[in-house]
Design a protein around this motif. Structure first.
Motif, PDB file in Angstrom:
ATOM      1  N   THR A 127     -54.719  69.372  41.239  1.00  0.00           N
ATOM      2  CA  THR A 127     -53.782  68.477  40.571  1.00  0.00           C
ATOM      3  C   THR A 127     -52.835  67.840  41.577  1.00  0.00           C
ATOM      4  N   GLY A 128     -52.846  66.539  41.636  1.00  0.00           N
ATOM      5  CA  GLY A 128     -51.943  65.817  42.530  1.00  0.00           C
ATOM      6  C   GLY A 128     -52.063  66.226  43.973  1.00  0.00           C
ATOM      7  N   GLY A 129     -53.269  66.582  44.417  1.00  0.00           N
ATOM      8  CA  GLY A 129     -53.489  67.003  45.789  1.00  0.00           C
ATOM      9  C   GLY A 129     -53.233  68.467  46.041  1.00  0.00           C
ATOM     10  N   ALA A 130     -52.769  69.211  45.035  1.00  0.00           N
ATOM     11  CA  ALA A 130     -52.500  70.647  45.176  1.00  0.00           C
ATOM     12  C   ALA A 130     -53.623  71.447  44.529  1.00  0.00           C
ATOM     13  N   THR A 131     -53.959  72.576  45.151  1.00  0.00           N
ATOM     14  CA  THR A 131     -54.956  73.488  44.591  1.00  0.00           C
ATOM     15  C   THR A 131     -54.223  74.628  43.899  1.00  0.00           C
ATOM     16  N   VAL A 132     -54.387  74.721  42.599  1.00  0.00           N
ATOM     17  CA  VAL A 132     -53.717  75.748  41.799  1.00  0.00           C
ATOM     18  C   VAL A 132     -54.750  76.788  41.367  1.00  0.00           C
ATOM     19  N   LEU A 133     -54.590  78.020  41.825  1.00  0.00           N
ATOM     20  CA  LEU A 133     -55.479  79.108  41.414  1.00  0.00           C
ATOM     21  C   LEU A 133     -55.091  79.559  40.009  1.00  0.00           C
ATOM     22  N   VAL A 134     -56.028  79.456  39.086  1.00  0.00           N
ATOM     23  CA  VAL A 134     -55.693  79.768  37.702  1.00  0.00           C
ATOM     24  C   VAL A 134     -55.302  81.233  37.543  1.00  0.00           C
ATOM     25  N   LEU A 194     -57.434  69.771  32.923  1.00  0.00           N
ATOM     26  CA  LEU A 194     -57.784  68.635  32.074  1.00  0.00           C
ATOM     27  C   LEU A 194     -57.828  67.366  32.922  1.00  0.00           C
ATOM     28  N   PRO A 195     -58.771  66.472  32.674  1.00  0.00           N
ATOM     29  CA  PRO A 195     -58.857  65.228  33.457  1.00  0.00           C
ATOM     30  C   PRO A 195     -57.581  64.398  33.331  1.00  0.00           C
ATOM     31  N   HIS A 196     -57.153  63.809  34.451  1.00  0.00           N
ATOM     32  CA  HIS A 196     -55.974  62.936  34.452  1.00  0.00           C
ATOM     33  C   HIS A 196     -56.246  61.772  35.401  1.00  0.00           C
ATOM     34  N   PRO A 197     -55.994  60.533  34.963  1.00  0.00           N
ATOM     35  CA  PRO A 197     -56.374  59.371  35.784  1.00  0.00           C
ATOM     36  C   PRO A 197     -55.648  59.275  37.119  1.00  0.00           C
ATOM     37  N   ARG A 198     -54.455  59.819  37.208  1.00  0.00           N
ATOM     38  CA  ARG A 198     -53.681  59.683  38.448  1.00  0.00           C
ATOM     39  C   ARG A 198     -53.667  60.966  39.270  1.00  0.00           C
TER      40      ARG A 198
END
Length: 350
Positions: free
Chosen positions: A248-255, A275-279
């Motif tokens: 998300t936004g260039g960050a990798t978030v481990l669930v 979830l998909p996000h256009p930006r």
């Protein structure tokens, strides 16, 4: 090298395992593919048989027990349970009302309790995924005795307890946590993977490989990449698979990291998906089966999480979709959320 017996290709997988044991041949079972593509895991039958005495002692499944096993035999967890039952003289039954014991996943247990299936007097072994204490307590309140173990198709048994908060090392297994990753030394390990267990050229198993989670170091310690913590009391707290992430936004978030904070905040049984996000590429979303608990956790603001980690969408569903092996189907959860088929929790987030 003689190829292993692909027991799941047999009409009777239990009979295939028993025959392989008599013939001194190795067997191949499949991983669940929860976080990656399914793989064929090769192991000696001794790596199962040697654990039978401890499993009998811990589970109570012994001669004369009647085991209810609602899941499919192509799950290594269920196949092991069926083979163990046969060897110790227990009987498989299709009706929980006729059973003394049961073996099922946490998602299956939640469904059984929601449906009102009687479990009073049953001794339930719950595995295949993390068993939250709240779900275990619901089963106990319904009259069941609950056992829980943590393991993997590649590693077999690693820890045993009554829920995810009191797991202790399985007999003869040593555990370490290195940089947040669970490692084990065990006599029950598999040999590794093969691409096609029925092909003569694939007789030799290899631990790991490109993109594969199973790794063994020079000291014989093995891991599948699960993240966890060993407490001062000797309990193993398993957080989740470390390679499952939202970008998300260039960050990798481990669930796994976000789900651990949600559990600590009292969110109930919940998972995190992208979830998909256009930006941003993806948004972090939290989904749970207890709307009130999820909303209460959301209201805390979750200060332990960074901006990137904090869920931006919150959803409720009544029952988890599950995979063929009875685990929560994260892909189906994410698709349902993206397509607007889940109930969204609205309102300002602190």
């Amino acid at each position: 090298m003689t190829p292993p017996v692909d027991v799941l290709a047999a009409g009777d997988p239990v009979a295939a395992v028993l025959a392989a044991h008599r013939d001194g041949r190795r067997i191949a079972v499949r991983t669940s593919g929860t976080t990656s593509r399914p793989r064929a895991v090769v192991r000696s039958t001794a790596s199962w048989w040697d654990s039978f005495p401890a499993v009998t002692e811990l589970s109570g499944v012994d001669a004369g027990a009647r085991l209810w096993l609602p899941g499919p035999l192509h799950s290594s967890m269920n196949l092991f349970a069926a083979v163990h039952a046969h060897v110790v003289g227990a009987h498989l039954v299709a009706d929980p009302a006729a059973a003394t014991h049961g073996c099922l996943t946490p998602a299956a247990l939640a469904a059984v309790l929601a449906d009102g299936t009687p479990v009073r007097g049953l001794r339930l072994v719950v595995a295949g995924d993390r068993l939250p204490r709240a779900l275990a307590d619901r089963a106990v309140a319904a009259g069941a005795r609950v056992e829980h173990y943590y393991g993997a198709a590649e590693l077999s048994f690693l820890a045993w307890g009554s829920a995810d908060d009191d797991l202790r090392p399985f007999p003869d297994v040593r555990l370490q946590v290195r940089d947040g990753v669970v490692w084990a030394r065990s006599p029950y390990l598999s040999e590794g993977y093969v691409e096609d267990p029925g092909h003569p050229d694939d007789g030799a198993a290899v631990p790991g490989g490109a993109g594969a989670p199973f790794a063994v170091d020079r000291g014989g310690w093995a891991t599948v990449g699960d993240r966890g913590v060993l407490t001062d009391e000797g309990h193993l707290a398993v957080v989740g698979r470390g390679d499952l992430a939202v970008l998300t936004g260039g960050a990798t978030v481990l669930v796994a990291d976000v789900e651990a904070v949600l559990r600590a905040a009292g969110a109930g049984d919940s998972v995190v998906v992208g979830l998909p996000h256009p930006r941003l590429g993806q948004l972090v979303a939290a989904v749970g089966t207890d709307a009130a608990a999820l909303a209460a956790a959301r209201a805390t603001g979750l200060p332990e999480l960074s901006t990137a980690q904090r869920p931006r969408r919150w959803f409720h569903l009544d029952r988890w979709p599950v995979t063929a092996t009875g685990k929560v189907d994260r892909s189906a959860v994410a698709t349902s959320a993206a397509e607007g088929r889940l109930t969204r929790l609205t309102g300002a987030v602190r």
